[in-house]
Design a protein around this motif. Sequence first.
Motif, short mmCIF file in Angstrom:
data_model
loop_
_atom_site.label_atom_id
_atom_site.label_comp_id
_atom_site.label_asym_id
_atom_site.label_seq_id
_atom_site.Cartn_x
_atom_site.Cartn_y
_atom_site.Cartn_z
N ASP A 1 24.20 32.96 7.97
CA ASP A 1 25.52 33.55 8.18
C ASP A 1 26.52 32.41 8.36
O ASP A 1 26.18 31.35 8.90
CB ASP A 1 25.53 34.42 9.44
N PHE A 2 27.74 32.62 7.89
CA PHE A 2 28.74 31.55 7.98
C PHE A 2 30.12 32.16 8.16
O PHE A 2 30.32 33.36 7.98
CB PHE A 2 28.70 30.65 6.74
N ASN A 3 31.06 31.30 8.56
CA ASN A 3 32.42 31.74 8.84
C ASN A 3 33.38 31.23 7.77
O ASN A 3 33.28 30.08 7.34
CB ASN A 3 32.87 31.23 10.21
N VAL A 4 34.29 32.11 7.40
CA VAL A 4 35.42 31.77 6.53
C VAL A 4 36.65 32.13 7.35
O VAL A 4 36.89 33.30 7.62
CB VAL A 4 35.39 32.56 5.21
N GLY A 5 37.37 31.12 7.78
CA GLY A 5 38.49 31.39 8.67
C GLY A 5 37.97 31.98 9.97
O GLY A 5 37.05 31.45 10.58
N ASN A 6 38.49 33.12 10.35
CA ASN A 6 38.08 33.77 11.60
C ASN A 6 37.07 34.88 11.35
O ASN A 6 36.80 35.67 12.24
CB ASN A 6 39.32 34.34 12.30
N ARG A 7 36.52 34.94 10.16
CA ARG A 7 35.62 36.03 9.78
C ARG A 7 34.22 35.51 9.48
O ARG A 7 34.05 34.50 8.80
CB ARG A 7 36.20 36.66 8.52
N GLN A 8 33.20 36.21 10.00
CA GLN A 8 31.82 35.82 9.72
C GLN A 8 31.28 36.62 8.54
O GLN A 8 31.46 37.83 8.47
CB GLN A 8 30.92 36.04 10.94
N LEU A 9 30.65 35.91 7.60
CA LEU A 9 30.05 36.53 6.43
C LEU A 9 28.53 36.39 6.51
O LEU A 9 28.02 35.38 7.00
CB LEU A 9 30.57 35.88 5.15
N PRO A 10 27.81 37.39 6.01
CA PRO A 10 26.35 37.33 6.06
C PRO A 10 25.79 36.39 5.00
O PRO A 10 26.43 36.09 3.99
CB PRO A 10 25.92 38.78 5.79
N ASP B 1 37.26 19.02 -11.09
CA ASP B 1 37.24 17.57 -11.23
C ASP B 1 36.30 16.95 -10.20
O ASP B 1 36.50 17.10 -9.00
CB ASP B 1 38.66 17.04 -11.04
N PRO B 2 35.25 16.23 -10.65
CA PRO B 2 34.29 15.65 -9.69
C PRO B 2 34.89 14.57 -8.80
O PRO B 2 34.31 14.23 -7.78
CB PRO B 2 33.19 15.09 -10.58
N ALA B 3 36.06 14.05 -9.15
CA ALA B 3 36.70 13.01 -8.33
C ALA B 3 37.43 13.61 -7.12
O ALA B 3 37.79 12.89 -6.21
CB ALA B 3 37.67 12.20 -9.17
N PHE B 4 37.63 14.94 -7.14
CA PHE B 4 38.38 15.58 -6.06
C PHE B 4 37.61 16.77 -5.51
O PHE B 4 36.71 17.30 -6.14
CB PHE B 4 39.75 16.05 -6.56
N THR B 5 37.98 17.17 -4.30
CA THR B 5 37.36 18.29 -3.63
C THR B 5 38.44 19.07 -2.90
O THR B 5 39.54 18.56 -2.69
CB THR B 5 36.26 17.80 -2.65
N GLN B 6 38.14 20.29 -2.53
CA GLN B 6 39.06 21.09 -1.72
C GLN B 6 38.60 21.03 -0.27
O GLN B 6 37.52 21.51 0.06
CB GLN B 6 39.09 22.54 -2.20
N GLU B 7 39.39 20.41 0.57
CA GLU B 7 39.10 20.35 1.99
C GLU B 7 39.67 21.62 2.62
O GLU B 7 40.87 21.89 2.50
CB GLU B 7 39.76 19.13 2.64
N VAL B 8 38.82 22.41 3.26
CA VAL B 8 39.26 23.67 3.85
C VAL B 8 39.97 23.38 5.17
O VAL B 8 39.47 22.62 6.00
CB VAL B 8 38.06 24.61 4.06
N ILE B 9 41.12 24.00 5.33
CA ILE B 9 41.88 23.83 6.56
C ILE B 9 41.17 24.59 7.68
O ILE B 9 40.80 25.74 7.53
CB ILE B 9 43.33 24.32 6.37
N LYS B 10 40.97 23.91 8.81
CA LYS B 10 40.23 24.51 9.92
C LYS B 10 40.98 25.69 10.52
O LYS B 10 42.17 25.60 10.80
CB LYS B 10 39.95 23.47 11.01
N SER B 11 40.24 26.77 10.72
CA SER B 11 40.79 27.97 11.34
C SER B 11 40.76 27.81 12.86
O SER B 11 40.13 26.90 13.40
CB SER B 11 39.97 29.19 10.94
N ARG B 12 41.39 28.74 13.54
CA ARG B 12 41.36 28.75 15.00
C ARG B 12 39.92 28.90 15.49
O ARG B 12 39.50 28.23 16.43
CB ARG B 12 42.22 29.87 15.56
#
Length: 147
Positions: free
Chosen positions: A39-48, A113-124
Amino acid sequence: MIKKFMQAMFLAAVVMSGLVGSASAQVNTLATKIKVDFDFNVGNRQLPAGEYRIKFLNNDNSQKLLMISSADGKTHAIINGMTAPNTTRTEPGAVTFTQYGDKYFISRINIGDPAFTQEVIKSRAERDAARIVANVSTTRVIVPGNE
């Protein structure tokens, strides 16, 4: 003369809008499929745990919003990210999770692009989890993509 000029301008506008539409469609095709065993979290929501597809949501080439959808289409969540250099050299399609105690949060997505990545902004919720386990080390878990 003016009529021919207007026709030429209209034709140029049609051609340009076709090119923009084509570029937008290309951005929307950038995606990855992952199988997550926890299970993991995306923002403030937990996904199975399960199979998910992550793709760019916006089509204005800013590549800041991503949508994560379960394979069955029942679960959706939006991720807000920032383009950053791929300093950890993760493989294209890979998704990195940060673990705080028993909670996992998506932290990095490598699509395109393998030279770049998307850094996810931390949720509360992630900032709170990090604060709770401040004295415990965090762990990074990388899940390879299938696409």
